[in-house]
Design a protein around this motif. Structure first.
Motif, PDB file in Angstrom:
ATOM      1  N   LEU A  34       0.835  -1.195   0.000  1.00 43.02           N
ATOM      2  CA  LEU A  34       0.000   0.000   0.000  1.00 43.02           C
ATOM      3  C   LEU A  34       0.869   1.244   0.000  1.00 43.02           C
ATOM      4  CD1 LEU A  34      -2.848  -0.782   2.573  1.00 43.02           C
ATOM      5  CD2 LEU A  34      -2.765  -1.277   0.131  1.00 43.02           C
ATOM      6  N   VAL A  55     -14.845  -3.638  -1.763  1.00 41.81           N
ATOM      7  CA  VAL A  55     -13.929  -4.004  -2.845  1.00 41.81           C
ATOM      8  C   VAL A  55     -14.742  -4.065  -4.135  1.00 41.81           C
ATOM      9  CG1 VAL A  55     -12.272  -5.678  -3.712  1.00 41.81           C
ATOM     10  CG2 VAL A  55     -12.505  -5.315  -1.244  1.00 41.81           C
ATOM     11  N   THR A  76      -3.060   3.986  -2.787  1.00 40.90           N
ATOM     12  CA  THR A  76      -3.195   3.033  -3.886  1.00 40.90           C
ATOM     13  C   THR A  76      -2.540   1.723  -3.507  1.00 40.90           C
ATOM     14  OG1 THR A  76      -2.802   2.709  -6.265  1.00 40.90           O
ATOM     15  CG2 THR A  76      -1.063   3.766  -5.009  1.00 40.90           C
ATOM     16  N   LEU A  77      -3.040   0.664  -4.074  1.00 37.41           N
ATOM     17  CA  LEU A  77      -2.418  -0.648  -3.934  1.00 37.41           C
ATOM     18  C   LEU A  77      -1.474  -0.827  -5.106  1.00 37.41           C
ATOM     19  CD1 LEU A  77      -2.144  -3.565  -2.808  1.00 37.41           C
ATOM     20  CD2 LEU A  77      -4.179  -4.152  -4.133  1.00 37.41           C
ATOM     21  N   CYS A  98      -5.336   0.482  -8.751  1.00 37.06           N
ATOM     22  CA  CYS A  98      -6.093  -0.052  -7.607  1.00 37.06           C
ATOM     23  C   CYS A  98      -6.106   1.031  -6.535  1.00 37.06           C
ATOM     24  CB  CYS A  98      -5.467  -1.336  -7.079  1.00 37.06           C
ATOM     25  SG  CYS A  98      -5.375  -2.677  -8.272  1.00 37.06           S
ATOM     26  N   ASN A  99      -6.943   2.020  -6.719  1.00 35.46           N
ATOM     27  CA  ASN A  99      -6.976   3.156  -5.806  1.00 35.46           C
ATOM     28  C   ASN A  99      -7.773   2.835  -4.543  1.00 35.46           C
ATOM     29  OD1 ASN A  99      -5.438   4.861  -7.429  1.00 35.46           O
ATOM     30  ND2 ASN A  99      -7.222   5.590  -8.552  1.00 35.46           N
ATOM     31  N   ILE A 100      -7.406   3.508  -3.456  1.00 40.02           N
ATOM     32  CA  ILE A 100      -8.062   3.337  -2.166  1.00 40.02           C
ATOM     33  C   ILE A 100      -8.680   4.676  -1.776  1.00 40.02           C
ATOM     34  CG2 ILE A 100      -7.778   2.660   0.251  1.00 40.02           C
ATOM     35  CD1 ILE A 100      -5.255   1.166  -0.604  1.00 40.02           C
ATOM     36  N   VAL A 116     -11.789   0.029  -2.157  1.00 44.21           N
ATOM     37  CA  VAL A 116     -10.669  -0.338  -3.021  1.00 44.21           C
ATOM     38  C   VAL A 116     -11.234  -0.629  -4.399  1.00 44.21           C
ATOM     39  CG1 VAL A 116      -8.686  -1.842  -3.386  1.00 44.21           C
ATOM     40  CG2 VAL A 116      -9.423  -1.308  -1.058  1.00 44.21           C
ATOM     41  N   SER A 117     -10.808   0.159  -5.373  1.00 42.20           N
ATOM     42  CA  SER A 117     -11.342   0.078  -6.726  1.00 42.20           C
ATOM     43  C   SER A 117     -10.325  -0.610  -7.636  1.00 42.20           C
ATOM     44  CB  SER A 117     -11.650   1.501  -7.230  1.00 42.20           C
ATOM     45  OG  SER A 117     -12.140   1.487  -8.540  1.00 42.20           O
ATOM     46  N   LEU A 134      -5.042  -7.122   2.003  1.00 43.53           N
ATOM     47  CA  LEU A 134      -6.217  -6.281   2.238  1.00 43.53           C
ATOM     48  C   LEU A 134      -7.025  -6.710   3.454  1.00 43.53           C
ATOM     49  CD1 LEU A 134      -7.602  -5.807  -1.394  1.00 43.53           C
ATOM     50  CD2 LEU A 134      -6.193  -4.233  -0.072  1.00 43.53           C
TER      51      LEU A 134
END
Length: 266
Positions: A34, A55, A76-77, A98-100, A116-117, A134
């Protein structure tokens, strides 16, 4: 004279184990991690402990939450195998990212609702690593909601492209106080990929979790269905941009040319 029928043959040069003697092993992929944005007025401590972790994996859920204006990008992941080249500065549905996001950071700063997208595919061999990150390593949620799509090849039964449907799977702890009033995913149908890995991690860690799968994979009807089901269950005051109803198909439906009447396990 040797008996060619009973003598043990010499090792073949085409055996996989012999080929590996001459081929150096591939270097292992670095672990995902992360990357959180730093606010000078706030100290972010890991692990994050959200009250709810959402998610988004399906295209309709990605589009829906992308148009939620009351959200804050907090990190972001990072997947080392996914390049950042071509991504825009501001979050876009066309990015491989993979944004948070935090959905209620100001109302609940200690235990916010996180989103989390996932806008890039996750390889099968990486799903369990990402799920652990996660669920039990850098994020420890109280409850998890996963939004995924039904793959027609994994579904036992008939699916109509003109009718939007939704089903759910739950962990053992979630069944004691379910958050979504949906029918359960039909017996003998299969869920795979990151959604299944996340559910397995939640079950192992005794976390309340629901996996909501919808059909079809694209379309305004399933977008409206998700909106009517998820937002009341979350009990959040989320404002939606006007463009959310103008649903644009992003990507190709891999199941477009596959039959919808599946004979799986029959």
């Amino acid at each position: 004279m040797e008996d060619v029928l009973t003598e043990i043959p010499p090792p073949s040069r085409f055996f996989q184990e012999d080929l590996n003697n001459f081929t150096p092993p591939s270097p292992p992929l670095p672990s995902p991690f992360l990357l959180l944005s730093q606010n000078p007025n706030e100290a972010t401590e890991l692990p994050l402990r959200p009250s709810v972790l959402i998610v988004a994996l399906s295209s309709p859920s990605l589009h829906l939450f992308h148009n939620v204006s009351s959200k804050t990008l907090i990190g972001t992941l990072v997947l080392p195998e996914t390049p950042f080249s071509g991504n825009s500065i501001n979050p876009s549905l066309k990015d491989k990212s993979c944004n948070i996001y935090s959905l209620d950071r100001h109302q609940n700063p200690k235990n916010p609702t996180l989103l989390v997208s996932f806008q890039c595919p996750i390889a099968a061999e990486r799903c369990h690593t990402v799920a652990k990150l996660l669920i039990s390593q850098q994020i420890v949620p109280q409850r998890v909601l996963i939004l995924d799509s039904i793959q027609s090849r994994n579904f036992r039964g008939k699916l109509s492209r003109d009718e939007a449907v939704a089903f759910k799977l739950e962990t053992t702890s979630e069944r004691k106080a379910p958050s979504l009033s949906l029918e359960y995913f039909p017996s003998a149908s299969v869920v795979d990929g990151l959604g299944a890995a996340l559910m397995a991690a939640c079950e192992i860690n005794n976390i309340k979790a629901t996996l909501c799968v919808t059909w079809p994979q694209f379309g305004a009807s399933v977008l409206s269905l998700i909106r009517s089901l998820i937002f009341p269950a979350l009990d959040l005051d989320l404002s939606i941009s006007p463009g959310v109803d103008d649903y644009v198909i992003l990507g190709q439906d891999k199941d477009h040319h596959q039959p919808f009447d599946s004979d799986l396990y029959t």
